[in-house]
Motif scaffolding. Structure first.
Motif, PDB file in Angstrom:
ATOM      1  N   ALA A   1       6.047 -11.582   9.110  1.00  0.00           N
ATOM      2  CA  ALA A   1       7.247 -11.621   9.950  1.00  0.00           C
ATOM      3  C   ALA A   1       7.566 -10.235  10.500  1.00  0.00           C
ATOM      4  CB  ALA A   1       8.438 -12.156   9.144  1.00  0.00           C
ATOM      5  N   ALA A   2       7.353  -9.206   9.686  1.00  0.00           N
ATOM      6  CA  ALA A   2       7.609  -7.841  10.140  1.00  0.00           C
ATOM      7  C   ALA A   2       6.645  -7.445  11.256  1.00  0.00           C
ATOM      8  CB  ALA A   2       7.495  -6.873   8.967  1.00  0.00           C
ATOM      9  N   VAL A   3       5.368  -7.842  11.115  1.00  0.00           N
ATOM     10  CA  VAL A   3       4.374  -7.564  12.155  1.00  0.00           C
ATOM     11  C   VAL A   3       4.746  -8.283  13.455  1.00  0.00           C
ATOM     12  CG1 VAL A   3       1.967  -7.941  12.833  1.00  0.00           C
ATOM     13  CG2 VAL A   3       2.500  -7.103  10.534  1.00  0.00           C
ATOM     14  N   LEU A   4       5.170  -9.554  13.335  1.00  0.00           N
ATOM     15  CA  LEU A   4       5.554 -10.331  14.506  1.00  0.00           C
ATOM     16  C   LEU A   4       6.805  -9.757  15.169  1.00  0.00           C
ATOM     17  CD1 LEU A   4       5.255 -12.782  16.332  1.00  0.00           C
ATOM     18  CD2 LEU A   4       6.509 -14.133  14.641  1.00  0.00           C
TER      19      LEU A   4
ATOM     20  N   ARG B   1     -10.467   7.667  -5.495  1.00  0.00           N
ATOM     21  CA  ARG B   1      -9.369   7.950  -4.563  1.00  0.00           C
ATOM     22  C   ARG B   1      -9.320   6.838  -3.519  1.00  0.00           C
ATOM     23  NH1 ARG B   1      -7.442  13.777  -2.504  1.00  0.00           N
ATOM     24  NH2 ARG B   1      -7.145  13.823  -4.753  1.00  0.00           N
ATOM     25  N   MET B   2      -8.132   6.316  -3.295  1.00  0.00           N
ATOM     26  CA  MET B   2      -7.970   5.146  -2.441  1.00  0.00           C
ATOM     27  C   MET B   2      -7.315   5.487  -1.108  1.00  0.00           C
ATOM     28  SD  MET B   2      -9.170   2.375  -3.824  1.00  0.00           S
ATOM     29  CE  MET B   2      -9.836   1.860  -5.422  1.00  0.00           C
ATOM     30  N   ARG B   3      -7.666   4.686  -0.110  1.00  0.00           N
ATOM     31  CA  ARG B   3      -7.044   4.748   1.208  1.00  0.00           C
ATOM     32  C   ARG B   3      -6.260   3.454   1.382  1.00  0.00           C
ATOM     33  NH1 ARG B   3     -10.167   3.294   6.638  1.00  0.00           N
ATOM     34  NH2 ARG B   3     -10.452   1.517   5.302  1.00  0.00           N
ATOM     35  N   ALA B   4      -4.924   3.561   1.410  1.00  0.00           N
ATOM     36  CA  ALA B   4      -4.065   2.381   1.493  1.00  0.00           C
ATOM     37  C   ALA B   4      -3.435   2.293   2.871  1.00  0.00           C
ATOM     38  CB  ALA B   4      -2.987   2.440   0.419  1.00  0.00           C
ATOM     39  N   ILE B   5      -3.514   1.110   3.489  1.00  0.00           N
ATOM     40  CA  ILE B   5      -2.992   0.896   4.839  1.00  0.00           C
ATOM     41  C   ILE B   5      -1.750   0.012   4.791  1.00  0.00           C
ATOM     42  CG2 ILE B   5      -3.473  -0.043   7.130  1.00  0.00           C
ATOM     43  CD1 ILE B   5      -6.400   0.563   6.674  1.00  0.00           C
ATOM     44  N   ASP B   6      -0.687   0.514   5.398  1.00  0.00           N
ATOM     45  CA  ASP B   6       0.555  -0.240   5.542  1.00  0.00           C
ATOM     46  C   ASP B   6       0.684  -0.622   7.010  1.00  0.00           C
ATOM     47  OD1 ASP B   6       3.060  -1.282   5.628  1.00  0.00           O
ATOM     48  OD2 ASP B   6       4.116   0.532   5.013  1.00  0.00           O
ATOM     49  N   ALA B   7       0.294  -1.839   7.350  1.00  0.00           N
ATOM     50  CA  ALA B   7       0.310  -2.273   8.750  1.00  0.00           C
ATOM     51  C   ALA B   7       1.723  -2.517   9.255  1.00  0.00           C
ATOM     52  CB  ALA B   7      -0.535  -3.536   8.926  1.00  0.00           C
ATOM     53  N   VAL B   8       2.688  -2.614   8.341  1.00  0.00           N
ATOM     54  CA  VAL B   8       4.077  -2.844   8.739  1.00  0.00           C
ATOM     55  C   VAL B   8       4.772  -1.523   9.061  1.00  0.00           C
ATOM     56  CG1 VAL B   8       6.269  -3.875   8.016  1.00  0.00           C
ATOM     57  CG2 VAL B   8       4.129  -4.916   7.301  1.00  0.00           C
ATOM     58  N   ASP B   9       4.157  -0.402   8.677  1.00  0.00           N
ATOM     59  CA  ASP B   9       4.763   0.921   8.867  1.00  0.00           C
ATOM     60  C   ASP B   9       6.147   0.968   8.225  1.00  0.00           C
ATOM     61  OD1 ASP B   9       2.597   1.946  10.253  1.00  0.00           O
ATOM     62  OD2 ASP B   9       3.362   1.293  12.196  1.00  0.00           O
ATOM     63  N   SER B  10       6.176   0.718   6.917  1.00  0.00           N
ATOM     64  CA  SER B  10       7.449   0.614   6.202  1.00  0.00           C
ATOM     65  C   SER B  10       8.100   1.954   5.910  1.00  0.00           C
ATOM     66  CB  SER B  10       7.231  -0.136   4.879  1.00  0.00           C
ATOM     67  OG  SER B  10       6.636  -1.392   5.110  1.00  0.00           O
ATOM     68  N   GLY B  11       7.423   3.050   6.194  1.00  0.00           N
ATOM     69  CA  GLY B  11       8.020   4.353   5.958  1.00  0.00           C
ATOM     70  C   GLY B  11       7.207   5.185   5.000  1.00  0.00           C
ATOM     71  N   ASP B  12       7.880   6.119   4.344  1.00  0.00           N
ATOM     72  CA  ASP B  12       7.215   7.019   3.417  1.00  0.00           C
ATOM     73  C   ASP B  12       6.727   6.295   2.175  1.00  0.00           C
ATOM     74  OD1 ASP B  12       7.652   9.180   5.096  1.00  0.00           O
ATOM     75  OD2 ASP B  12       9.580   9.675   4.174  1.00  0.00           O
ATOM     76  N   TRP B  13       5.857   6.958   1.440  1.00  0.00           N
ATOM     77  CA  TRP B  13       5.351   6.403   0.198  1.00  0.00           C
ATOM     78  C   TRP B  13       6.492   6.280  -0.803  1.00  0.00           C
ATOM     79  CZ3 TRP B  13       1.516   3.684  -1.331  1.00  0.00           C
ATOM     80  CH2 TRP B  13       1.213   3.578  -2.685  1.00  0.00           C
ATOM     81  N   PRO B  14       6.651   5.101  -1.434  1.00  0.00           N
ATOM     82  CA  PRO B  14       7.764   4.906  -2.367  1.00  0.00           C
ATOM     83  C   PRO B  14       7.593   5.735  -3.635  1.00  0.00           C
ATOM     84  CG  PRO B  14       6.291   3.007  -2.398  1.00  0.00           C
ATOM     85  CD  PRO B  14       5.837   3.888  -1.265  1.00  0.00           C
ATOM     86  N   ALA B  15       8.606   6.499  -3.972  1.00  0.00           N
ATOM     87  CA  ALA B  15       8.533   7.376  -5.142  1.00  0.00           C
ATOM     88  C   ALA B  15       8.347   6.588  -6.428  1.00  0.00           C
ATOM     89  CB  ALA B  15       9.802   8.228  -5.227  1.00  0.00           C
ATOM     90  N   SER B  16       8.828   5.334  -6.458  1.00  0.00           N
ATOM     91  CA  SER B  16       8.734   4.528  -7.676  1.00  0.00           C
ATOM     92  C   SER B  16       7.305   4.177  -8.039  1.00  0.00           C
ATOM     93  CB  SER B  16       9.543   3.237  -7.514  1.00  0.00           C
ATOM     94  OG  SER B  16       9.053   2.471  -6.421  1.00  0.00           O
ATOM     95  N   ALA B  17       6.362   4.318  -7.084  1.00  0.00           N
ATOM     96  CA  ALA B  17       4.965   3.955  -7.343  1.00  0.00           C
ATOM     97  C   ALA B  17       4.319   4.850  -8.388  1.00  0.00           C
ATOM     98  CB  ALA B  17       4.160   3.995  -6.044  1.00  0.00           C
ATOM     99  N   VAL B  18       4.889   6.034  -8.607  1.00  0.00           N
ATOM    100  CA  VAL B  18       4.322   6.930  -9.616  1.00  0.00           C
ATOM    101  C   VAL B  18       4.409   6.310 -11.010  1.00  0.00           C
ATOM    102  CG1 VAL B  18       6.440   8.204 -10.122  1.00  0.00           C
ATOM    103  CG2 VAL B  18       4.236   9.357 -10.322  1.00  0.00           C
ATOM    104  N   ASP B  19       5.329   5.349 -11.185  1.00  0.00           N
ATOM    105  CA  ASP B  19       5.491   4.678 -12.479  1.00  0.00           C
ATOM    106  C   ASP B  19       4.638   3.421 -12.596  1.00  0.00           C
ATOM    107  OD1 ASP B  19       7.415   6.540 -13.375  1.00  0.00           O
ATOM    108  OD2 ASP B  19       8.965   5.515 -12.217  1.00  0.00           O
TER     109      ASP B  19
END
Length: 210
Positions: free
Chosen positions: A30-33, A128-146
Motif C-alpha cells: 500500500a505504501a508503494v502504491l 555483511r548484508m545489503r538491505a533494501i527498503d523499497a518504501v523509503d521509510s526513513g533512517d535505520w531504526p535504532a531499536s534494530a540494535v537489540d
C-alpha cells in the motif's frame, strides 16, 4: 524463563505469525502504491499542462514531467517485485531472531534506500548484508540494535522485520559475487529452498556501489 528474558518485551519473544506477516506485506504494498499515486500523479498532471494550454515555452516542462513519470513508474514496478520477493521468502523460511544488527552505511538506488549492515545471527556473525527498503521509510531504526526477525539464509539473503515497527526490508550479502563458491557448496536442500524463494540470484542485479 530467566529474569532477563522476562524483562524483554513480548514482541521480541514471539515472531510475527502468518497473519502479521501478511498484514506487514499489505502495508508495504500500500505504501508503494500510495507513493506512485502521489508522485506519478504529479508527473502526469505536469505532463498535461502544455498540451492543455498550448503554451510553447512549457514544452520543456512536458519533457521533464514525462521523464519524472517514467522514473516513478519504474520505482513502482520495482517496489511490487520487492514485495513479491519478500512474500516468497516468508513462505519458504521461518522467522528467527538475529540478536544484533548495526547500520554501517546508508545509500540510495533506484529501487529504494539501501543499508549496509553488520549482523549477528543465531549461529554467530553473519556476512555483511545489503538491505533494501523499497518504501523509503526513513533512517535505520535504532531499536534494530537489540535484534530483528529474519527469514532466509545468510548465504543467499532473506527478509528482515524490525520488531514493533511493521518495517520490512529485503536483504542479501553485500559481497554477493565473492560468496559464489560458498553458495555452490551450500548443499542441495539449501540451494533448492533458495531457488523456490527466488534468492538464489542477486536482486537488483546491478545497483552501483551497493
Amino acid at each position: 524463563m530467566t529474569a532477563n528474558e522476562m524483562s524483554q518485551p513480548a514482541r521480541e519473544l514471539q515472531a510475527p505469525d502468518t497473519t502479521d506477516q501478511q498484514r506487514i506485506l499489505r502495508h508495504a504494498r500500500a505504501a508503494v502504491l500510495k507513493r506512485f499515486a502521489v508522485r506519478g500523479g504529479i508527473g502526469a498532471v505536469a505532463f498535461l499542462v502544455q498540451p492543455l494550454t498550448g503554451v510553447t515555452y512549457l514544452i520543456p516542462l512536458t519533457v521533464a514531467a514525462a521523464a519524472y513519470f517514467m522514473f516513478e513508474l519504474v520505482r513502482f514496478l520495482s517496489g511490487l517485485i520487492w514485495a513479491r520477493l519478500s512474500g516468497r521468502v516468508l513462505r519458504e523460511y521461518r522467522l528467527e531472531m538475529w540478536p544484533r544488527v548495526i547500520e554501517r552505511e546508508k545509500g540510495w538506488i533506484l529501487h529504494g534506500t539501501v543499508f549496509l549492515l553488520s549482523a549477528r545471527g543465531p549461529e554467530g556473525k553473519a556476512p555483511r548484508m545489503r538491505a533494501i527498503d523499497a518504501v523509503d521509510s526513513g533512517d535505520w531504526p535504532a531499536s534494530a540494535v537489540d535484534g530483528v526477525w529474519v527469514a532466509g539464509d545468510p548465504l543467499f539473503g532473506g527478509v528482515m522485520i524490525v520488531p514493533g515497527t511493521d518495517r520490512i526490508l529485503f536483504m542479501q550479502p553485500s559481497k554477493w559475487n565473492e560468496m559464489a563458491a560458498e553458495r555452490k557448496q551450500a548443499g542441495a536442500e539449501r540451494i533448492a529452498k533458495a531457488k523456490r524463494a527466488r534468492i538464489d540470484s542477486r536482486w537488483p542485479r546491478k545497483s552501483a556501489a551497493y
